[in-house]
Scaffold this active site. Structure first.
Site, PDB file in Angstrom:
ATOM      1  N   CYS A   2       0.927  -1.303   0.073  1.00 40.22           N
ATOM      2  CA  CYS A   2       0.181  -0.066  -0.018  1.00 40.22           C
ATOM      3  C   CYS A   2       0.806   1.393   0.038  1.00 40.22           C
ATOM      4  O   CYS A   2       1.621   1.329   0.844  1.00 40.22           O
ATOM      5  CB  CYS A   2      -0.934  -0.057   1.067  1.00 40.22           C
ATOM      6  SG  CYS A   2      -2.287  -1.338   1.158  1.00 40.22           S
ATOM      7  N   ARG A  27       6.263  -1.011  -3.955  1.00 38.44           N
ATOM      8  CA  ARG A  27       5.655  -1.310  -2.889  1.00 38.44           C
ATOM      9  C   ARG A  27       4.826  -2.655  -3.095  1.00 38.44           C
ATOM     10  O   ARG A  27       4.639  -3.307  -2.138  1.00 38.44           O
ATOM     11  CB  ARG A  27       5.148  -0.415  -2.147  1.00 38.44           C
ATOM     12  CG  ARG A  27       5.843   0.770  -1.430  1.00 38.44           C
ATOM     13  CD  ARG A  27       5.257   1.703  -0.813  1.00 38.44           C
ATOM     14  NE  ARG A  27       4.606   1.507   0.479  1.00 38.44           N
ATOM     15  CZ  ARG A  27       5.191   1.563   1.753  1.00 38.44           C
ATOM     16  NH1 ARG A  27       6.466   1.871   1.791  1.00 38.44           N
ATOM     17  NH2 ARG A  27       4.691   0.974   2.744  1.00 38.44           N
ATOM     18  N   TRP A  74      -2.837  -2.928  -1.611  1.00 33.69           N
ATOM     19  CA  TRP A  74      -2.179  -4.357  -1.950  1.00 33.69           C
ATOM     20  C   TRP A  74      -3.275  -5.157  -0.958  1.00 33.69           C
ATOM     21  O   TRP A  74      -3.320  -4.845   0.297  1.00 33.69           O
ATOM     22  CB  TRP A  74      -0.768  -4.529  -1.377  1.00 33.69           C
ATOM     23  CG  TRP A  74      -0.183  -5.957  -1.455  1.00 33.69           C
ATOM     24  CD1 TRP A  74       0.296  -5.994  -2.510  1.00 33.69           C
ATOM     25  CD2 TRP A  74      -0.201  -6.813  -0.506  1.00 33.69           C
ATOM     26  NE1 TRP A  74       0.911  -7.507  -2.321  1.00 33.69           N
ATOM     27  CE2 TRP A  74       0.521  -8.227  -1.122  1.00 33.69           C
ATOM     28  CE3 TRP A  74      -0.758  -7.001   0.873  1.00 33.69           C
ATOM     29  CZ2 TRP A  74       0.782  -9.198  -0.275  1.00 33.69           C
ATOM     30  CZ3 TRP A  74      -0.352  -8.221   1.772  1.00 33.69           C
ATOM     31  CH2 TRP A  74       0.123  -9.298   0.880  1.00 33.69           C
ATOM     32  N   ASN A 100      -2.986   2.095   5.056  1.00 32.23           N
ATOM     33  CA  ASN A 100      -2.295   1.040   4.896  1.00 32.23           C
ATOM     34  C   ASN A 100      -2.166   0.261   6.128  1.00 32.23           C
ATOM     35  O   ASN A 100      -2.001   0.903   7.298  1.00 32.23           O
ATOM     36  CB  ASN A 100      -0.900   1.492   4.465  1.00 32.23           C
ATOM     37  CG  ASN A 100       0.118   0.457   4.501  1.00 32.23           C
ATOM     38  OD1 ASN A 100       0.144  -0.691   4.532  1.00 32.23           O
ATOM     39  ND2 ASN A 100       1.433   1.100   4.616  1.00 32.23           N
ATOM     40  N   GLY A 101      -2.460  -1.062   6.091  1.00 30.33           N
ATOM     41  CA  GLY A 101      -2.423  -1.790   7.323  1.00 30.33           C
ATOM     42  C   GLY A 101      -3.566  -2.603   7.600  1.00 30.33           C
ATOM     43  O   GLY A 101      -4.186  -2.813   6.632  1.00 30.33           O
ATOM     44  N   GLU A 481      18.899 -18.799  -1.696  1.00 28.45           N
ATOM     45  CA  GLU A 481      18.552 -17.374  -2.253  1.00 28.45           C
ATOM     46  C   GLU A 481      18.459 -17.177  -3.669  1.00 28.45           C
ATOM     47  O   GLU A 481      17.482 -16.667  -4.327  1.00 28.45           O
ATOM     48  CB  GLU A 481      19.787 -16.450  -2.013  1.00 28.45           C
ATOM     49  CG  GLU A 481      19.480 -14.880  -2.313  1.00 28.45           C
ATOM     50  CD  GLU A 481      18.591 -14.133  -2.253  1.00 28.45           C
ATOM     51  OE1 GLU A 481      17.695 -14.634  -1.124  1.00 28.45           O
ATOM     52  OE2 GLU A 481      18.290 -13.038  -2.758  1.00 28.45           O
ATOM     53  N   LYS A 485      15.031 -16.173  -5.562  1.00 28.32           N
ATOM     54  CA  LYS A 485      15.088 -15.004  -6.844  1.00 28.32           C
ATOM     55  C   LYS A 485      14.150 -15.637  -8.050  1.00 28.32           C
ATOM     56  O   LYS A 485      13.429 -14.996  -8.511  1.00 28.32           O
ATOM     57  CB  LYS A 485      16.283 -14.811  -7.118  1.00 28.32           C
ATOM     58  CG  LYS A 485      16.883 -13.574  -7.140  1.00 28.32           C
ATOM     59  CD  LYS A 485      16.823 -12.485  -6.025  1.00 28.32           C
ATOM     60  CE  LYS A 485      15.965 -12.340  -5.253  1.00 28.32           C
ATOM     61  NZ  LYS A 485      16.179 -11.876  -3.868  1.00 28.32           N
ATOM     62  N   GLU A 488      10.248 -16.216  -7.335  1.00 24.66           N
ATOM     63  CA  GLU A 488       9.409 -14.871  -7.087  1.00 24.66           C
ATOM     64  C   GLU A 488       9.211 -14.125  -8.478  1.00 24.66           C
ATOM     65  O   GLU A 488       8.323 -13.443  -8.642  1.00 24.66           O
ATOM     66  CB  GLU A 488       9.917 -14.057  -5.981  1.00 24.66           C
ATOM     67  CG  GLU A 488      11.287 -13.225  -6.058  1.00 24.66           C
ATOM     68  CD  GLU A 488      11.347 -12.500  -4.823  1.00 24.66           C
ATOM     69  OE1 GLU A 488      10.620 -11.845  -4.319  1.00 24.66           O
ATOM     70  OE2 GLU A 488      12.762 -12.314  -4.572  1.00 24.66           O
ATOM     71  N   HIS A 504      18.286 -38.581   0.329  1.00 25.69           N
ATOM     72  CA  HIS A 504      17.460 -39.221   1.419  1.00 25.69           C
ATOM     73  C   HIS A 504      15.934 -38.692   1.085  1.00 25.69           C
ATOM     74  O   HIS A 504      14.965 -38.796   1.815  1.00 25.69           O
ATOM     75  CB  HIS A 504      17.891 -38.818   2.593  1.00 25.69           C
ATOM     76  CG  HIS A 504      19.199 -38.775   3.018  1.00 25.69           C
ATOM     77  ND1 HIS A 504      19.436 -40.071   3.811  1.00 25.69           N
ATOM     78  CD2 HIS A 504      20.379 -38.087   2.855  1.00 25.69           C
ATOM     79  CE1 HIS A 504      20.743 -40.092   3.809  1.00 25.69           C
ATOM     80  NE2 HIS A 504      21.235 -38.760   3.481  1.00 25.69           N
ATOM     81  N   LYS A 603       6.971  -4.925  -2.035  1.00 29.12           N
ATOM     82  CA  LYS A 603       8.253  -4.729  -1.747  1.00 29.12           C
ATOM     83  C   LYS A 603       8.324  -4.586  -0.145  1.00 29.12           C
ATOM     84  O   LYS A 603       9.341  -5.179   0.529  1.00 29.12           O
ATOM     85  CB  LYS A 603       8.629  -3.294  -2.259  1.00 29.12           C
ATOM     86  CG  LYS A 603      10.101  -2.844  -1.838  1.00 29.12           C
ATOM     87  CD  LYS A 603      11.156  -3.913  -2.566  1.00 29.12           C
ATOM     88  CE  LYS A 603      12.638  -3.782  -2.169  1.00 29.12           C
ATOM     89  NZ  LYS A 603      13.384  -4.837  -2.496  1.00 29.12           N
TER      90      LYS A 603
END
Ligand code: M6R
Length: 608
Positions: A2, A27, A74, A100-101, A481, A485, A488, A504, A603
């Site tokens: 947001c 964001r 968002w 936002n929230g 990592e 990447k 996403e 295993h 973000k």
């Protein structure tokens, strides 16, 4: 997550707000909206989809006025839709609110408002705030804000305007970031600095519980007791250019290329005249360090992966046991944290709700908090005892790259300092490692001149359904990592495994043509890695190795190899992750997806 922009002044509010929202696109959002008050009263527009949908509409239906609020949403409560997009309004559309929230007690408030006859147009939690403003409004917007704040619970950054009072707006903050931009005859409030940087460099962050009353000529901030708080604005040193693409096709590519500079800036500002590391904002004494019997590293996503590499560095150099925990799990596990524990909190944005909550839990248990963050004055920085700022510059792409490598640098520097304080490193080794750490910036710059091998790999994997990453020791963290990447942004299913663990169970997934990326940079593990590569090759895997120059053994078992220059084993993660970043980037470009704003992601994740 947001984006919020509020403006009052002498300019066209619509233009200021839309350009501010553009700067906050990083964001992540799924809808956008705006409300402006002008000679026609309150006018608004809001749509599901990209900001460009709203912008195109406004080209034919401009909103006139010098005060307004705008929002990119968002979704949390209610699907992405025109109705659920912000602003939300009271019944007669004289009040507009953006948020936002999450309003945690919105159901309770909604029931109370429904009983009073209020009707709801959306499924959002935010709409209760608009109706609450209506319920309490008696001609004084600020007093109404005080009353509204006393009723709502949760996390919020809220802006509200009233048509009857077109010279002012209010901003309320609890846990979700808000920054005030101080202009001349105009003032701004936004979720992040880039939104206001075109107009002013003088900014101040609102603290939790504070309410700002904003007019064109003044901003007055009140605390929870409704007393005036004197804010000390600071000057933003970086330019808007640093937050724009600067000639690159995407922010992600630009940020990958900014890594050498980020590494240099993070190191060079912390060296004293004698070549020792000087951690200015970290006040830990030798006695404090001697007291710690363990360290926890707590973070989310990429920042967590940086922490996992940090564990190797700290344990190897300073011989202090380190536990790594995902922030959203940490506080529910009754962690072994007390006043002998150093908790290192890692967060690019400094606003991640899970990480902030973990920080507070650790603090409550008596731990010393050291944060590694990229955002000066962020919530995490402010609530920590000590702060290490990564000087990566603003990171805009949702996929974190330069924040990660500078977080690694932060860990190496902290580990070296802890080691020196604990006498677990001799000066020769200490200076050698600092020297090599500094050199990684130049090495990386050289590496980035040619990404043809990564493009080739991208071409090979772009149509594959799944891909596996393998590694041993610290390479396993790099593999994690890299897999994050790729998944996403390219939406290819990617998983990482400890190479020795494959047999295993996970090896059952390997079939003819399955692409496997094997990270092998640790000299002591090369032979073991080669055996694990043979195991997947025998089941038909196509293996791309990432190893250190001169490792011919690796080349002999892989179908393709990307070499990185050889540095100390401890420091290879700084370099080896970069081919993974570039493979993810090029694969996504080839698939035609939005590199910088992948689906479903934000973000800055400011909800738990
Ligand atoms: O701002 P933070 O570092 O706290 O963010 C943590 C994660 O949300 C973040 O690293 C996320 O995993 C990135 N999208 C990864 O590229």
């Amino acid at each position: 997550m947001c984006g919020i922009v509020g403006y009052v002044g002498h300019s066209n509010a619509q233009q200021v707000i839309i350009s501010g929202l553009e700067k906050l696109e990083y964001r992540g959002y799924d809808s956008a909206g705006i409300a402006v008050i002008g000679k026609n009263g309150m006018e608004s527009a809001k749509f599901k989809g990209r900001l460009s949908v709203l912008d195109n509409y406004l080209k034919d239906h401009p909103l006139e006025g010098n005060i307004g609020i705008g929002h990119t949403r968002w979704a949390t409560h209610g699907v992405p839709s025109d109705e659920n997009a912000h602003p939300h309004f009271n019944q007669d559309k004289t009040i507009a609110v953006i948020h936002n929230g999450i309003i945690e007690n919105y159901l309770e408030l909604k029931a109370m408002l429904l009983e009073k006859g209020y009707q709801f147009r959306s499924q959002t939690d935010t709409e209760v705030v608009a109706h609450l403003f209506d319920l309490y409004y008696d001609g004084d917007l600020l007093k109404t804000a005080f009353k509204v704040e006393s009723e709502i619970r949760g996390t919020y950054a809220i802006l509200a305007i009233h048509q009857d009072s077109p010279h002012e707006f209010v901003a309320l903050r609890c846990e979700a970031p808000l920054v005030i931009g101080y202009g001349k005859g105009e003032n701004f409030v936004a979720s992040d600095i880039p939104a206001v940087l075109e107009y002013t460099r003088d900014v101040a962050f609102l603290e939790n519980g504070e309410i700002a009353h904003v007019t064109a000529d003044n901003v007055v901030v009140y605390n929870t007791k409704h007393e005036v708080v004197r804010k000390q604005p600071f000057t933003v040193e970086w330019t808007l250019d640093a937050a724009t693409k600067g000639g690159y096709d995407h922010f992600m590519l630009k940020e990958i290329h900014e890594q050498p500079q980020g590494i240099r800036d993070t190191i060079n500002t912390r060296m004293d005249a004698k070549g020792y590391i000087k951690l200015d904002d970290i006040k830990l004494t030798k006695e404090d360090i001697a007291k710690f019997d363990k360290i926890y590293v707590v973070a989310c996503g990429t920042a967590f992966h940086a922490g996992c590499v940090g564990k190797y560095a700290i344990e190897k150099l300073a011989r202090i046991p380190v536990m790594c925990d995902i922030a959203s799990e940490f506080r529910y596990q009754d962690p072994f944290v007390d006043d002998k524990t150093l908790v290192i909190v890692v967060s690019q944005s400094g606003e991640t709700a899970d990480t902030l909550a973990a920080l507070r839990e650790a603090k409550r248990k008596g731990a010393r908090i050291l944060s590694i963050t990229n955002v000066v004055g962020s919530s995490i920085a402010r609530e920590s005892d000590d702060v290490f700022y990564t000087w990566a510059g603003p990171e805009v792409a949702v996929a974190s790259t330069k924040a990660y490598t500078t977080q690694l640098v932060a860990f190496y520097m902290i580990a070296l300092n802890l080691a020196l304080a604990k006498n677990t490193i001799n000066e020769k080794h200490y200076f050698e490692l600092i020297d090599q750490l500094k050199q990684t910036a130049d090495i990386l710059e050289e590496m980035l001149k040619d990404d043809s091998r990564e493009k080739e790999v991208a071409g090979l994997i772009k149509d594959k359904a799944a891909l596996f990453y393998l590694g041993r020791g610290v390479d396993m963290q790099t593999a994690k990592e890299m897999a994050l990447k790729l998944k996403e942004i390219s939406y290819i299913y990617a998983e990482s495994f400890a190479a020795g663990e494959l047999k295993h169970g996970p090896i059952a997934l390997i079939e003819n043509g399955t692409p496997v990326i094997a990270v092998s940079t640790q000299s002591a593990m090369v032979e073991k890695m080669v055996s694990n590569i043979q195991e997947v090759k025998a089941r038909g895997a196509y293996v791309i190795g990432i190893g250190c120059e001169g490792d011919s053994l690796l080349a002999s078992v892989c179908d393709k190899v990307i070499y990185i220059p050889r540095v100390d084993d401890l420091l290879t993660p700084l370099l080896s992750v970069v081919p993974g970043q570039l493979i993810a980037y090029h694969t996504t470009c080839m698939k035609g997806f939005d590199v910088d704003k992948p689906r479903n992601l934000a973000k800055s994740v400011t909800v738990e």
